[in-house]
Scaffold this motif. Structure first.
Motif, PDB file in Angstrom:
ATOM      1  N   UNK A  15      -1.054 -41.689  21.192  1.00 23.52           N
ATOM      2  CA  UNK A  15      -0.213 -42.640  21.941  1.00 23.52           C
ATOM      3  C   UNK A  15      -1.128 -43.587  22.725  1.00 23.52           C
ATOM      4  N   UNK A  16      -0.920 -44.887  22.566  1.00 22.12           N
ATOM      5  CA  UNK A  16      -1.813 -45.860  23.216  1.00 22.12           C
ATOM      6  C   UNK A  16      -3.216 -45.722  22.673  1.00 22.12           C
ATOM      7  N   UNK A  17      -3.298 -45.517  21.394  1.00 22.36           N
ATOM      8  CA  UNK A  17      -4.577 -45.166  20.754  1.00 22.36           C
ATOM      9  C   UNK A  17      -5.504 -46.342  20.492  1.00 22.36           C
ATOM     10  N   UNK A  18      -5.126 -47.558  20.905  1.00 24.56           N
ATOM     11  CA  UNK A  18      -6.019 -48.703  20.719  1.00 24.56           C
ATOM     12  C   UNK A  18      -6.398 -48.877  19.257  1.00 24.56           C
ATOM     13  N   UNK A  19      -7.693 -49.027  18.997  1.00 27.83           N
ATOM     14  CA  UNK A  19      -8.134 -49.256  17.610  1.00 27.83           C
ATOM     15  C   UNK A  19      -8.044 -47.979  16.776  1.00 27.83           C
ATOM     16  N   UNK A  20      -7.863 -46.845  17.441  1.00 26.57           N
ATOM     17  CA  UNK A  20      -7.620 -45.612  16.683  1.00 26.57           C
ATOM     18  C   UNK A  20      -8.833 -44.732  16.465  1.00 26.57           C
ATOM     19  N   UNK A  21      -9.864 -44.897  17.295  1.00 25.02           N
ATOM     20  CA  UNK A  21     -11.081 -44.091  17.074  1.00 25.02           C
ATOM     21  C   UNK A  21     -10.811 -42.588  17.142  1.00 25.02           C
ATOM     22  N   UNK A  77      -0.490 -32.171  17.213  1.00 29.98           N
ATOM     23  CA  UNK A  77      -1.414 -32.513  18.296  1.00 29.98           C
ATOM     24  C   UNK A  77      -1.050 -33.907  18.805  1.00 29.98           C
ATOM     25  N   UNK A  78      -0.810 -34.012  20.116  1.00 30.74           N
ATOM     26  CA  UNK A  78      -0.515 -35.322  20.705  1.00 30.74           C
ATOM     27  C   UNK A  78      -1.650 -35.674  21.673  1.00 30.74           C
ATOM     28  N   UNK A  79      -2.148 -36.896  21.543  1.00 29.30           N
ATOM     29  CA  UNK A  79      -3.292 -37.347  22.346  1.00 29.30           C
ATOM     30  C   UNK A  79      -2.907 -38.563  23.167  1.00 29.30           C
ATOM     31  N   UNK A  80      -3.284 -38.550  24.455  1.00 32.94           N
ATOM     32  CA  UNK A  80      -3.169 -39.777  25.260  1.00 32.94           C
ATOM     33  C   UNK A  80      -4.476 -39.904  26.032  1.00 32.94           C
ATOM     34  N   UNK A  81      -5.374 -40.697  25.484  1.00 33.93           N
ATOM     35  CA  UNK A  81      -6.694 -40.858  26.078  1.00 33.93           C
ATOM     36  C   UNK A  81      -6.723 -42.133  26.915  1.00 33.93           C
ATOM     37  N   UNK A  82      -6.762 -41.962  28.241  1.00 34.59           N
ATOM     38  CA  UNK A  82      -6.827 -43.088  29.174  1.00 34.59           C
ATOM     39  C   UNK A  82      -5.610 -44.010  29.063  1.00 34.59           C
ATOM     40  N   UNK A  83      -4.450 -43.389  28.950  1.00 34.71           N
ATOM     41  CA  UNK A  83      -3.202 -44.150  28.788  1.00 34.71           C
ATOM     42  C   UNK A  83      -2.283 -43.939  30.002  1.00 34.71           C
TER      43      UNK A  83
END
Ligand code: SAM
Length: 175
Positions: A15-21, A77-83
């Motif tokens: 979520x909010x993954x930007x370019x998707x790295x 797996x759900x990821x929110x990195x710096x979102x």
């Protein structure tokens, strides 16, 4: 992303993954497929290049929009990195993310420290004077945890990654 544990065969929602790295890294580590829901459309060209470079086009579904208003199926797996620091309603954002995590929710957010709060306040002042409507937020960790726990997750691990950021893994408890 070390906190994710073994991702082989998993589905990943960034979520909010930007370019998707992050999802590219998790796909390389064995995840089966990934969905990226990103508010800004500005990353799409760069993301398409990266996807083509890695040859994973058939395994990534990119969607542009606000995750809180989006219809997305649950993922392992759900990821929110710096979102979390970019969204005003932490209960809504983390709650919905938790609801969509069948296995684990991984978050990185600003540490709730005076110096970090002052830094973000300065950034917000600068944003305001530049005429930009975007704002940053330091949400209390207790509030983040409460939102995740309200949807059946439990805090498994918590790491202070730097002076500014910390990460947490919340895991779904067996019923
Ligand atoms: C600081 S950037 C981090 C990007 C990426 N996760 C990374 O770590 O490189 C935060 C991103 O979250 C996105 N974002 C914020 N709120 C969102 C929401 N409700 N739904 C989807 N994306 C969101 C913003 O558009 C922005 O691209």
């Amino acid at each position: 992303m070390e906190l994710a544990g073994d991702v082989r065969g998993a589905t990943v929602l960034d979520i909010g993954g930007g370019i998707g790295s992050i999802e590219l890294e998790l796909l390389a580590a064995g995840a089966e497929r990934a969905t990226n829901v990103e508010l800004s459309g500005g990353y799409e060209d760069a993301a398409a290049e990266l996807i083509a470079e890695r040859g994973v086009g058939g395994r990534i579904d990119r969607r542009v929009g606000d995750f809180v208003a989006a219809e997305v199926e649950p993922h392992d797996v759900v990821v929110m990195h710096r979102v979390v620091c970019c969204y005003p309603d932490v209960d809504m954002l983390v709650g919905k993310a938790a609801e969509h995590a069948t296995r684990v929710l991984l978050l990185t957010y600003p540490r709730d420290r005076r110096v970090v709060r002052l830094g973000l306040r300065a950034i917000n002042l600068w944003l305001r004077f530049s005429g930009c409507g975007f704002r940053t937020y330091v949400h209390p960790v207790g509030r983040i945890t409460a939102a995740a726990e309200a949807h059946g997750l439990r805090l498994e691990r918590h790491e202070a990654g730097s002076r500014v950021w910390e990460s947490a893994a919340y895991r779904r408890m067996p019923v």
